[in-house]
Enzyme design. Structure first.
Site, PDB file in Angstrom:
ATOM      1  N   HIS A   4       0.823  -1.213   0.000  1.00  0.00           N
ATOM      2  CA  HIS A   4       0.000   0.000   0.000  1.00  0.00           C
ATOM      3  C   HIS A   4       0.859   1.265   0.000  1.00  0.00           C
ATOM      4  O   HIS A   4       0.396   2.328  -0.418  1.00  0.00           O
ATOM      5  CB  HIS A   4      -0.942  -0.004   1.202  1.00  0.00           C
ATOM      6  N   ASP A   5       2.095   1.158   0.452  1.00  0.00           N
ATOM      7  CA  ASP A   5       3.006   2.300   0.380  1.00  0.00           C
ATOM      8  C   ASP A   5       3.603   2.433  -1.016  1.00  0.00           C
ATOM      9  O   ASP A   5       3.608   3.516  -1.604  1.00  0.00           O
ATOM     10  CB  ASP A   5       4.123   2.157   1.411  1.00  0.00           C
ATOM     11  N   GLY A  11       5.019   5.031  -5.233  1.00  0.00           N
ATOM     12  CA  GLY A  11       6.416   4.739  -4.953  1.00  0.00           C
ATOM     13  C   GLY A  11       6.699   4.451  -3.491  1.00  0.00           C
ATOM     14  O   GLY A  11       5.949   4.853  -2.596  1.00  0.00           O
ATOM     15  N   ASP A  27       8.028   5.339  -0.486  1.00  0.00           N
ATOM     16  CA  ASP A  27       8.524   6.568   0.142  1.00  0.00           C
ATOM     17  C   ASP A  27       8.027   6.749   1.573  1.00  0.00           C
ATOM     18  O   ASP A  27       8.168   7.821   2.153  1.00  0.00           O
ATOM     19  CB  ASP A  27       8.128   7.789  -0.695  1.00  0.00           C
ATOM     20  N   SER A  33       5.172   7.195   2.649  1.00  0.00           N
ATOM     21  CA  SER A  33       4.098   8.185   2.785  1.00  0.00           C
ATOM     22  C   SER A  33       2.879   7.610   3.501  1.00  0.00           C
ATOM     23  O   SER A  33       2.105   8.351   4.107  1.00  0.00           O
ATOM     24  CB  SER A  33       3.694   8.728   1.411  1.00  0.00           C
ATOM     25  N   PRO A  68      -5.708  -1.605  -6.049  1.00  0.00           N
ATOM     26  CA  PRO A  68      -6.789  -2.562  -6.318  1.00  0.00           C
ATOM     27  C   PRO A  68      -7.613  -2.816  -5.055  1.00  0.00           C
ATOM     28  O   PRO A  68      -7.068  -2.941  -3.961  1.00  0.00           O
ATOM     29  CB  PRO A  68      -6.047  -3.835  -6.743  1.00  0.00           C
ATOM     30  N   HIS A  85      -1.173 -13.233  -0.732  1.00  0.00           N
ATOM     31  CA  HIS A  85      -2.388 -13.695  -0.055  1.00  0.00           C
ATOM     32  C   HIS A  85      -2.222 -15.098   0.508  1.00  0.00           C
ATOM     33  O   HIS A  85      -3.177 -15.665   1.043  1.00  0.00           O
ATOM     34  CB  HIS A  85      -3.580 -13.655  -1.014  1.00  0.00           C
ATOM     35  N   ASP A  87      -5.771 -17.895   3.123  1.00  0.00           N
ATOM     36  CA  ASP A  87      -5.445 -19.270   2.734  1.00  0.00           C
ATOM     37  C   ASP A  87      -5.873 -20.178   3.883  1.00  0.00           C
ATOM     38  O   ASP A  87      -5.217 -20.231   4.917  1.00  0.00           O
ATOM     39  CB  ASP A  87      -3.939 -19.392   2.466  1.00  0.00           C
ATOM     40  N   ASP A 112       3.616 -20.148   1.130  1.00  0.00           N
ATOM     41  CA  ASP A 112       3.875 -21.237   0.191  1.00  0.00           C
ATOM     42  C   ASP A 112       2.995 -21.049  -1.041  1.00  0.00           C
ATOM     43  O   ASP A 112       2.398 -19.992  -1.220  1.00  0.00           O
ATOM     44  CB  ASP A 112       3.613 -22.598   0.852  1.00  0.00           C
TER      45      ASP A 112
END
Length: 316
Positions: free
Chosen positions: A61-62, A67, A69, A71, A159, A189, A236, A244
């Site tokens: 998410h960063d 980029g 950074d 933020s 997304p 995931h 999972d 895995d």
């Protein structure tokens, strides 16, 4: 032609970004840098085993929107709504933020005003991945931290769990990532969990891709969701705390949790790679490591751009 030119420029950026960074950037200025991070994340992971998934998600998410950074770590003020308070980031687990703060605090005591928060996130992500069985990859260092963080700049850049696979492919391609790299990165995931609100609306509908018995189990698990929105389910269900290739095997059996998961196996552009990784964990690990290293170099600030924050949640 324009898209080819854009891809070339992105490739050139990744190449030049890597050339400006080094794996031993702090060898003289903060020689215990790696040890301090490793000790911090190990202690946190032992006490809270969901930390690895939390930090990997925080890292994505960063990095992915604009980029790597740091933020996403900045807190909002009365005059600015920061990225971490945008609707898509409100569900980021607190343990992810907490372990970065702990690492930064320890590093400031050992090496004041030296190590960037963005470098801490990148290394902590790699090291936590290893603690849950994931692959090693080199992390190039020397990033600097952003001086800005605005929720408004995240619009449509990340997304959602409900985003159609075609749009996800477009989002990744716009950042210079191939379909295969997108499928490989989706393997994150393999660990972690999702709240019922992110998928319960699809459970029970026709043609959603859920294994019927799995759908019944999800309905039961989320039965009290309206009263308790914190209820969650492992991404999972087979090996929830182990990194895995079981995630890809689950997709083939209708055991994917989110709409975006099911999309990976319903779209012919991505199904081939799901089948590939479901059969070959070594290949998945290799491709995941390469894609994570590439993502860690996306949109970085170096040299005189950005700053070394004294606190990760506030601009100097």
């Amino acid at each position: 032609m324009a898209s080819l030119k854009s891809l070339f420029l992105l490739f050139l950026f990744f190449f030049t970004a890597q050339s400006r960074l080094t794996t031993n950037f702090y060898s003289k200025t903060c020689p215990r840098f790696l040890d301090i991070i490793r000790d911090t994340i190990t202690n946190k992971q032992i006490t809270n085993p969901t930390t690895a998934a939390a930090v990997i998600r925080l890292f994505f998410h960063d990095c992915f929107p604009n980029g790597c950074d740091a933020s996403v770590l900045i807190s909002s003020t009365a005059f600015n709504t920061a990225e971490r308070d945008s609707s898509i980031n409100l569900s980021l687990p607190g343990d992810g933020f907490d372990v970065i703060v702990r690492a930064k605090t320890a590093l400031e005591l050992a090496c004041p005003n030296t190590v960037s928060c963005s470098d801490i996130i990148s290394v902590a992500t790699r090291d936590l991945l290893i603690t849950v069985g994931g692959p090693y990859y080199d992390v190039f260092l020397g990033r600097r931290d952003s001086r800005t963080s605005k929720s408004s700049l995240l619009t449509d850049l990340l997304p959602l769990p409900s985003t159609p696979i075609s749009k996800i492919i477009q989002q990744f391609e716009s950042k210079g990532f191939t379909v295969q790299e997108m499928v490989a990165l989706s393997g994150a995931h393999s660990i972690g969990f999702s709240h019922c609100k992110e998928f319960v609306g699809r459970v029970g509908r026709n043609n959603t891709g859920y294994n019927p018995r799995f759908a019944v189990a999800l309905k039961k698990a989320c039965a009290n969701y309206p009263k308790d929105p914190t209820i969650s389910v492992f991404n999972d269900i087979m090996t929830p705390n182990k990194f895995d290739n079981m995630y890809y095997q689950n997709l083939k059996k209708g055991l994917g949790l989110l709409e975006s998961d099911h999309g990976l196996y319903s779209d012919p552009r991505t199904r081939y790679f799901v089948d590939l990784y479901a059969k070959n964990q070594d290949l998945f690990f290799k491709d995941f490591a390469k894609a994570m290293q590439k993502l860690s170099l996306f949109g970085i600030q170096t040299g005189r751009r950005g700053e070394i924050r004294r606190r990760c949640d506030a601009i100097n």
